[in-house]
Design an enzyme around this catalytic site. Structure first.
Site, PDB file in Angstrom:
ATOM      1  N   ASP A  46       2.041  -0.674  11.675  1.00 63.03           N
ATOM      2  CA  ASP A  46       2.007  -1.997  12.303  1.00 63.03           C
ATOM      3  C   ASP A  46       3.311  -2.774  12.162  1.00 63.03           C
ATOM      4  O   ASP A  46       3.326  -3.996  12.340  1.00 63.03           O
ATOM      5  CB  ASP A  46       0.856  -2.821  11.732  1.00 63.03           C
ATOM      6  CG  ASP A  46       0.953  -3.031  10.218  1.00 63.03           C
ATOM      7  OD1 ASP A  46       1.794  -2.377   9.569  1.00 63.03           O
ATOM      8  OD2 ASP A  46       0.186  -3.846   9.677  1.00 63.03           O
ATOM      9  N   ARG A  83      13.406  10.175  -2.651  1.00 62.14           N
ATOM     10  CA  ARG A  83      14.248  11.354  -2.912  1.00 62.14           C
ATOM     11  C   ARG A  83      15.513  11.326  -2.059  1.00 62.14           C
ATOM     12  O   ARG A  83      16.620  11.589  -2.543  1.00 62.14           O
ATOM     13  CB  ARG A  83      13.444  12.620  -2.617  1.00 62.14           C
ATOM     14  CG  ARG A  83      14.233  13.928  -2.679  1.00 62.14           C
ATOM     15  CD  ARG A  83      13.317  15.088  -2.303  1.00 62.14           C
ATOM     16  NE  ARG A  83      14.016  16.363  -2.299  1.00 62.14           N
ATOM     17  CZ  ARG A  83      14.662  16.861  -1.257  1.00 62.14           C
ATOM     18  NH1 ARG A  83      14.698  16.163  -0.116  1.00 62.14           N
ATOM     19  NH2 ARG A  83      15.277  18.032  -1.338  1.00 62.14           N
ATOM     20  N   ARG A 142       1.219  -5.272  -5.474  1.00 70.36           N
ATOM     21  CA  ARG A 142       1.508  -6.513  -4.757  1.00 70.36           C
ATOM     22  C   ARG A 142       1.761  -7.599  -5.794  1.00 70.36           C
ATOM     23  O   ARG A 142       1.072  -7.665  -6.801  1.00 70.36           O
ATOM     24  CB  ARG A 142       0.339  -6.882  -3.840  1.00 70.36           C
ATOM     25  CG  ARG A 142       0.221  -5.939  -2.648  1.00 70.36           C
ATOM     26  CD  ARG A 142      -0.914  -6.340  -1.711  1.00 70.36           C
ATOM     27  NE  ARG A 142      -0.851  -5.583  -0.467  1.00 70.36           N
ATOM     28  CZ  ARG A 142      -1.402  -4.380  -0.288  1.00 70.36           C
ATOM     29  NH1 ARG A 142      -2.062  -3.817  -1.282  1.00 70.36           N
ATOM     30  NH2 ARG A 142      -1.301  -3.752   0.869  1.00 70.36           N
ATOM     31  N   THR A 154       4.036   2.569   5.862  1.00 70.48           N
ATOM     32  CA  THR A 154       2.652   2.085   5.887  1.00 70.48           C
ATOM     33  C   THR A 154       1.846   2.946   6.841  1.00 70.48           C
ATOM     34  O   THR A 154       2.293   3.227   7.966  1.00 70.48           O
ATOM     35  CB  THR A 154       2.561   0.610   6.316  1.00 70.48           C
ATOM     36  OG1 THR A 154       1.204   0.282   6.600  1.00 70.48           O
ATOM     37  CG2 THR A 154       3.407   0.317   7.543  1.00 70.48           C
ATOM     38  N   ASP A 156      -0.634   2.032   8.418  1.00 69.61           N
ATOM     39  CA  ASP A 156      -1.130   1.188   9.508  1.00 69.61           C
ATOM     40  C   ASP A 156      -0.249   1.271  10.754  1.00 69.61           C
ATOM     41  O   ASP A 156      -0.688   0.940  11.851  1.00 69.61           O
ATOM     42  CB  ASP A 156      -1.214  -0.274   9.060  1.00 69.61           C
ATOM     43  CG  ASP A 156      -2.081  -0.454   7.825  1.00 69.61           C
ATOM     44  OD1 ASP A 156      -2.970   0.386   7.599  1.00 69.61           O
ATOM     45  OD2 ASP A 156      -1.850  -1.419   7.068  1.00 69.61           O
ATOM     46  N   ARG A 191      -5.916  -2.359   8.377  1.00 67.29           N
ATOM     47  CA  ARG A 191      -5.914  -3.824   8.202  1.00 67.29           C
ATOM     48  C   ARG A 191      -6.268  -4.493   9.523  1.00 67.29           C
ATOM     49  O   ARG A 191      -7.335  -4.268  10.063  1.00 67.29           O
ATOM     50  CB  ARG A 191      -4.564  -4.299   7.673  1.00 67.29           C
ATOM     51  CG  ARG A 191      -4.299  -3.943   6.229  1.00 67.29           C
ATOM     52  CD  ARG A 191      -3.128  -4.735   5.692  1.00 67.29           C
ATOM     53  NE  ARG A 191      -1.921  -4.587   6.498  1.00 67.29           N
ATOM     54  CZ  ARG A 191      -0.832  -5.308   6.315  1.00 67.29           C
ATOM     55  NH1 ARG A 191      -0.793  -6.245   5.388  1.00 67.29           N
ATOM     56  NH2 ARG A 191       0.225  -5.117   7.070  1.00 67.29           N
ATOM     57  N   GLY A 237       0.816  -1.202   0.000  1.00 67.19           N
ATOM     58  CA  GLY A 237       0.000   0.000   0.000  1.00 67.19           C
ATOM     59  C   GLY A 237       0.853   1.256   0.000  1.00 67.19           C
ATOM     60  O   GLY A 237       1.876   1.319   0.692  1.00 67.19           O
ATOM     61  N   HIS A 254      -9.691   4.851   1.310  1.00 74.70           N
ATOM     62  CA  HIS A 254      -8.379   5.179   0.766  1.00 74.70           C
ATOM     63  C   HIS A 254      -8.049   6.664   0.771  1.00 74.70           C
ATOM     64  O   HIS A 254      -6.925   7.044   0.438  1.00 74.70           O
ATOM     65  CB  HIS A 254      -8.259   4.618  -0.654  1.00 74.70           C
ATOM     66  CG  HIS A 254      -8.127   3.121  -0.679  1.00 74.70           C
ATOM     67  ND1 HIS A 254      -9.208   2.287  -0.532  1.00 74.70           N
ATOM     68  CD2 HIS A 254      -7.037   2.323  -0.791  1.00 74.70           C
ATOM     69  CE1 HIS A 254      -8.783   1.026  -0.569  1.00 74.70           C
ATOM     70  NE2 HIS A 254      -7.484   1.016  -0.725  1.00 74.70           N
ATOM     71  N   ILE A 255      -9.007   7.501   1.146  1.00 72.62           N
ATOM     72  CA  ILE A 255      -8.682   8.923   1.275  1.00 72.62           C
ATOM     73  C   ILE A 255      -7.574   9.121   2.305  1.00 72.62           C
ATOM     74  O   ILE A 255      -6.802  10.075   2.235  1.00 72.62           O
ATOM     75  CB  ILE A 255      -9.937   9.736   1.675  1.00 72.62           C
ATOM     76  CG1 ILE A 255      -9.667  11.239   1.523  1.00 72.62           C
ATOM     77  CG2 ILE A 255     -10.388   9.407   3.092  1.00 72.62           C
ATOM     78  CD1 ILE A 255     -10.899  12.094   1.739  1.00 72.62           C
ATOM     79  N   GLN A 256      -7.463   8.182   3.251  1.00 69.85           N
ATOM     80  CA  GLN A 256      -6.430   8.291   4.289  1.00 69.85           C
ATOM     81  C   GLN A 256      -5.025   8.083   3.738  1.00 69.85           C
ATOM     82  O   GLN A 256      -4.046   8.473   4.375  1.00 69.85           O
ATOM     83  CB  GLN A 256      -6.699   7.260   5.387  1.00 69.85           C
ATOM     84  CG  GLN A 256      -7.987   7.511   6.138  1.00 69.85           C
ATOM     85  CD  GLN A 256      -8.483   6.264   6.837  1.00 69.85           C
ATOM     86  OE1 GLN A 256      -8.230   6.053   8.020  1.00 69.85           O
ATOM     87  NE2 GLN A 256      -9.190   5.417   6.119  1.00 69.85           N
ATOM     88  N   THR A 279     -25.751  14.955  23.041  1.00 68.22           N
ATOM     89  CA  THR A 279     -26.790  14.403  22.163  1.00 68.22           C
ATOM     90  C   THR A 279     -26.227  13.934  20.828  1.00 68.22           C
ATOM     91  O   THR A 279     -26.969  13.615  19.907  1.00 68.22           O
ATOM     92  CB  THR A 279     -27.886  15.454  21.911  1.00 68.22           C
ATOM     93  OG1 THR A 279     -27.298  16.636  21.364  1.00 68.22           O
ATOM     94  CG2 THR A 279     -28.627  15.781  23.196  1.00 68.22           C
ATOM     95  N   ARG A 328     -18.174  15.695  12.633  1.00 65.65           N
ATOM     96  CA  ARG A 328     -18.762  15.991  13.942  1.00 65.65           C
ATOM     97  C   ARG A 328     -19.660  17.240  13.885  1.00 65.65           C
ATOM     98  O   ARG A 328     -20.684  17.314  14.559  1.00 65.65           O
ATOM     99  CB  ARG A 328     -17.663  16.205  14.986  1.00 65.65           C
ATOM    100  CG  ARG A 328     -18.218  16.420  16.392  1.00 65.65           C
ATOM    101  CD  ARG A 328     -17.120  16.840  17.349  1.00 65.65           C
ATOM    102  NE  ARG A 328     -16.146  15.789  17.533  1.00 65.65           N
ATOM    103  CZ  ARG A 328     -16.305  14.768  18.370  1.00 65.65           C
ATOM    104  NH1 ARG A 328     -17.430  14.643  19.054  1.00 65.65           N
ATOM    105  NH2 ARG A 328     -15.359  13.871  18.528  1.00 65.65           N
ATOM    106  N   ASP A 364       5.239  -5.058   6.160  1.00 62.90           N
ATOM    107  CA  ASP A 364       5.815  -6.354   6.493  1.00 62.90           C
ATOM    108  C   ASP A 364       5.870  -7.294   5.290  1.00 62.90           C
ATOM    109  O   ASP A 364       6.797  -8.098   5.162  1.00 62.90           O
ATOM    110  CB  ASP A 364       5.064  -7.009   7.656  1.00 62.90           C
ATOM    111  CG  ASP A 364       3.559  -7.066   7.435  1.00 62.90           C
ATOM    112  OD1 ASP A 364       3.092  -6.620   6.362  1.00 62.90           O
ATOM    113  OD2 ASP A 364       2.855  -7.556   8.318  1.00 62.90           O
ATOM    114  N   GLY A 381     -11.555  12.883  20.404  1.00 59.06           N
ATOM    115  CA  GLY A 381     -12.416  12.777  21.568  1.00 59.06           C
ATOM    116  C   GLY A 381     -13.618  11.885  21.327  1.00 59.06           C
ATOM    117  O   GLY A 381     -14.760  12.227  21.655  1.00 59.06           O
TER     118      GLY A 381
END
Length: 323
Positions: A131, A23, A74, A127, A129, A173, A13, A252-254, A217, A156, A105, A187
């Site tokens: 992880d 670079r 991949r 990555t 993640d 993942r 990813g 995937h916007i992240q 609420t 929010r 990994d 929060g």
């Protein structure tokens, strides 16, 4: 060890900051008189020989760009002995002394497989993640976290206006590091991660009730994708307390967007260190960082390590959510 020609690739990813790392590898290599070649589309590119020469101009104005200029993929073929031997043949044919692989990994397992054929490899953790067990920071995590935080802050606003519950699914993942970090930052009413056992009534329903008793609420539930589907969580909430949540999957916007300063600087340091390690005669290593200090670890040792959510984060979350 004499290093004359190295290859660099990105695999798995994509993560913001990969271009800054490429670079740094290229510029550090050129600084030491080493030729540098970009391997496009990850391990697939090494098998097929999809390789280009990189120089200062090739990586100019890329430090601020998301994604990866080398593309990524991949490779199922590379997981086979036949595919690995093709990759080794490419290295020998082109005279590549070493390969610097940026990814997660899976990328490192590929690098380890290549090293068994005598190819020197250095892995750099990239990555969102976060992880990779041998490092507490991976390229792309900071940008992804900030992207998710910005999206949830905006979400929010509308949830508060309509007095609604929102269930937001965050990538990662099978790891909950990104979700936990984001949940603490926004929060959240509740955060669900795969590393912690989930009692739905205690961890979701009672926290929503407690928030309501405290005068709120609107409610924000952050779910790591490895902890379950946001849609399923929302349905369970509706079935249990007849609250009608709105589901948002950030997806995937992240992974996109210009990398943050932290990701740019850390990626640059890691790319620099990878080349320096090769010059020091080290190989089959993973670049890592702990408490702001950069170091390296043997690739076998690094892949064997385990990583858990920090207990302090779990404790802080419990205190912040009131249960």
């Amino acid at each position: 060890m004499s290093v004359k020609r190295i290859g660099v690739l990105t695999s798995g990813g994509d993560a913001p900051g990969m271009n800054a790392c490429v670079r740094a590898v290229v510029r550090t290599a050129i600084y030491h008189g080493i030729e540098c070649y970009g391997i496009r589309r990850g391990w697939n590119g090494l098998i097929s020989g999809d390789i280009i020469r990189l120089d200062e101009k090739s990586v100019a104005h890329t430090i601020n760009r998301g994604g990866t200029i080398l593309y990524t993929a991949r490779s199922e073929e590379f997981m086979t002995e036949k595919g690995q031997r093709k990759a080794v043949s490419t290295c020998k044919f082109l005279g590549l002394d070493s390969i610097i692989a940026i990814g997660g990994d899976g990328t490192f397992r590929g690098a380890r497989a290549l090293s068994k054929y005598g190819i020197n490899v250095i892995g750099i953790p990239g990555t969102i993640d976060n992880d990779i067990s041998c490092t507490n920071y991976c390229i792309g995590f900071d940008t992804a976290a900030n992207t998710a935080i910005e999206c949830i802050d905006k979400l929010r606003d509308t949830m508060q206006s309509h007095e609604r519950c929102s269930v937001v699914e965050v990538m990662g993942r099978n790891a909950g590091y990104l979700a936990m970090y984001v949940g603490l930052a926004v929060g959240a009413t509740a955060v669900l991660v795969p590393e912690e056992p989930i009692d739905f009534d205690r961890d979701v329903i009672e926290k929503i009730r407690q928030a309501r008793f405290n005068g709120f609420t609107h409610y924000m539930i952050v779910v790591a994708e490895g902890a379950g589907s946001a849609a399923d969580i929302a349905k369970r909430i509706k079935d249990t307390i007849e609250l009608d949540p709105r589901v948002t999957v950030l997806g995937h916007i992240q992974r996109g967007g210009s990398p943050t300063g932290r990701d740019r600087v850390n990626a640059t340091k890691m790319g620099y260190l990878a080349v320096e390690l090769l010059l020091q005669g080290k190989n089959n290593r993973i670049v890592c960082t702990h408490d702001g200090c950069f170091s390296d670890v043997d690739i076998d040792e690094g892949l064997a390590m385990k990583k858990n959510i920090q207990q302090m984060e779990v404790d802080v979350l419990a205190a912040m959510t009131g249960i």
